[in-house]
Design a protein around this motif. Structure first.
Motif, mmCIF file in Angstrom:
data_model
loop_
_atom_site.group_PDB
_atom_site.id
_atom_site.type_symbol
_atom_site.label_atom_id
_atom_site.label_comp_id
_atom_site.label_asym_id
_atom_site.label_seq_id
_atom_site.Cartn_x
_atom_site.Cartn_y
_atom_site.Cartn_z
ATOM 1 N N MET A 141 0.837 -1.202 0.000
ATOM 2 C CA MET A 141 0.000 0.000 0.000
ATOM 3 C C MET A 141 0.871 1.252 0.000
ATOM 4 N N ILE A 142 0.380 2.288 -0.659
ATOM 5 C CA ILE A 142 1.089 3.571 -0.697
ATOM 6 C C ILE A 142 0.119 4.680 -0.288
ATOM 7 N N ILE A 143 0.579 5.571 0.578
ATOM 8 C CA ILE A 143 -0.176 6.814 0.830
ATOM 9 C C ILE A 143 0.616 7.921 0.146
ATOM 10 N N ALA A 144 -0.037 8.704 -0.691
ATOM 11 C CA ALA A 144 0.655 9.793 -1.388
ATOM 12 C C ALA A 144 -0.314 10.954 -1.571
ATOM 13 N N SER A 145 0.225 12.072 -1.981
ATOM 14 C CA SER A 145 -0.622 13.251 -2.144
ATOM 15 C C SER A 145 -1.391 13.210 -3.457
ATOM 16 N N GLY A 146 -2.678 13.571 -3.359
ATOM 17 C CA GLY A 146 -3.508 13.640 -4.565
ATOM 18 C C GLY A 146 -3.514 15.042 -5.153
ATOM 19 N N ALA A 147 -2.643 15.917 -4.635
ATOM 20 C CA ALA A 147 -2.623 17.293 -5.147
ATOM 21 C C ALA A 147 -2.292 17.293 -6.641
ATOM 22 N N ASP A 148 -1.367 16.430 -7.019
ATOM 23 C CA ASP A 148 -1.034 16.278 -8.438
ATOM 24 C C ASP A 148 -1.160 14.782 -8.768
ATOM 25 N N VAL A 149 -2.236 14.427 -9.485
ATOM 26 C CA VAL A 149 -2.504 12.999 -9.700
ATOM 27 C C VAL A 149 -1.524 12.335 -10.675
ATOM 28 N N SER A 150 -0.633 13.135 -11.267
ATOM 29 C CA SER A 150 0.391 12.517 -12.121
ATOM 30 C C SER A 150 1.371 11.700 -11.265
ATOM 31 N N ILE A 151 1.208 11.784 -9.950
ATOM 32 C CA ILE A 151 1.997 10.916 -9.068
ATOM 33 C C ILE A 151 1.730 9.446 -9.419
ATOM 34 N N LEU A 152 0.555 9.166 -10.000
ATOM 35 C CA LEU A 152 0.224 7.767 -10.295
ATOM 36 C C LEU A 152 1.224 7.154 -11.264
ATOM 37 N N HIS A 153 1.566 7.865 -12.361
ATOM 38 C CA HIS A 153 2.542 7.219 -13.256
ATOM 39 C C HIS A 153 3.945 7.305 -12.673
ATOM 40 N N ARG A 154 4.175 8.321 -11.825
ATOM 41 C CA ARG A 154 5.502 8.408 -11.198
ATOM 42 C C ARG A 154 5.733 7.248 -10.218
ATOM 43 N N ILE A 155 4.650 6.741 -9.626
ATOM 44 C CA ILE A 155 4.791 5.561 -8.761
ATOM 45 C C ILE A 155 5.338 4.394 -9.594
ATOM 46 N N PHE A 156 4.797 4.247 -10.807
ATOM 47 C CA PHE A 156 5.253 3.144 -11.659
ATOM 48 C C PHE A 156 6.670 3.365 -12.189
ATOM 49 N N GLU A 157 7.119 4.621 -12.143
ATOM 50 C CA GLU A 157 8.505 4.909 -12.551
ATOM 51 C C GLU A 157 9.418 4.953 -11.324
ATOM 52 N N ASN A 158 8.864 4.612 -10.173
ATOM 53 C CA ASN A 158 9.592 4.642 -8.912
ATOM 54 C C ASN A 158 10.204 6.001 -8.604
ATOM 55 N N ASN A 159 9.463 7.024 -8.912
ATOM 56 C CA ASN A 159 9.948 8.382 -8.745
ATOM 57 C C ASN A 159 8.837 9.196 -8.067
#
Ligand code: GLU
Length: 278
Positions: free
Chosen positions: A236-254
């Motif tokens: 599980m990951i908790i991250a900020s939804g302020a910028d939802v482009s975090i979703l593809h960055r999770i898959f890039e491990n960034n």
């Protein structure tokens, strides 16, 4: 570093405040379109994606020009009914732009604890994934009473993770993860990036104050969700939804966020979990 490219099925939970403009409470169309694009892209990576979206009551209140949650249960249920329909119409529009089907799944506590309903829900999810659709899940706030008062979509997202056998749950919220102290009060608070096991000390660390008046979940409900999801065998990951482009960055491990390692528990029993906490 975790390799997310091998994940097969993920659940993404987004909170009410992440879908609306803070000043007006109106739908943030840019963010919702971006979310649809990110979800469509994860699907194109070959994963099944389920979206657990709050926002029914917040959007319903905004449509009706009501500024706060009501003390009256039927009124809140009416707000949820109107808001859920609007929310789905916006999701549908944006998912269609990216050539993705979506289906609505509204659940109550009974869906989980009644054996037949649970099995039916599981079958419906399977068929939605088979059809290549994104299930968009929320509490059925219009007909439920318990959930609207005590339930929260953090717990719901963890329960859905277990129900559909997902291997990753991403909770997008208004803060970029779990902090050692409440960063709103303590400038020395630091972000905890990795959690192997959720112990009592960590539970104490979690502030139970939601960041906004729209959602119901604070950090404590997110840690409870993490306990459920990791015991069910998902990371599980908790991250900020302020910028939802975090979703593809999770898959890039960034990405910036808190990662919780899965520890499948043989004694994990979804029905008792649903009975107890949801
Ligand atoms: N189900 C509620 C809604 O859609 C939100 C509950 C929550 O934020 O946890 O308005």
């Amino acid at each position: 570093m975790k390799d997310f490219s091998q994940k097969k099925r993920i659940v993404i939970k987004i909170g009410s405040h992440s879908l609306v403009h803070p000043r007006t409470g109106r739908i943030d169309y840019i963010k919702m379109e971006r979310l649809a694009m990110e979800v469509a892209d994860i699907k194109n990576r070959g994963l099944d994606v389920c979206l657990v979206s709050s926002g029914a009551m917040a959007v319903g209140r905004q449509i009706l020009g009501v500024s706060q949650k009501s003390d009256s249960l039927p009124e809140n249920q009416m707000h949820a009914s109107i808001g859920q329909a609007r929310l789905m119409s916006v999701y549908q529009k944006f998912f269609t732009e990216y050539n993705i089907l979506c289906g609505q799944v509204l659940m109550t506590k009974n869906t989980m604890i009644d054996n037949l309903s649970r099995k039916n829900a599981q079958n419906a999810f399977d068929k939605l994934f088979e059809a290549g659709a994104i299930p968009v899940v929320n509490n059925n706030d219009t007909v439920s009473t318990y959930e609207i008062q005590f339930g929260d979509n953090d717990t719901l997202s963890a329960i859905v993770t277990s129900l559909i056998g997902a291997d990753l749950l991403i909770i997008l919220t208004d803060i970029d993860g779990l902090y050692s102290a409440d960063p709103r009060d303590d400038e020395n608070a630091r972000l905890i990036r990795y959690v192997d096991r959720i112990d009592d000390k960590l539970m104490k660390m979690a502030s139970d104050r939601p960041g906004s008046s729209d959602g119901t979940g604070g950090m404590l409900t997110k840690l409870r969700a993490a306990r459920i999801a990791t015991a069910a065998g998902a990371d599980m990951i908790i991250a900020s939804g302020a910028d939802v482009s975090i979703l593809h960055r999770i898959f890039e491990n960034n990405y910036t966020g808190t990662f919780f390692e899965s520890h499948y528990d043989e004694d994990f029993d979804l029905i008792s979990v649903a009975e107890e906490v949801y």
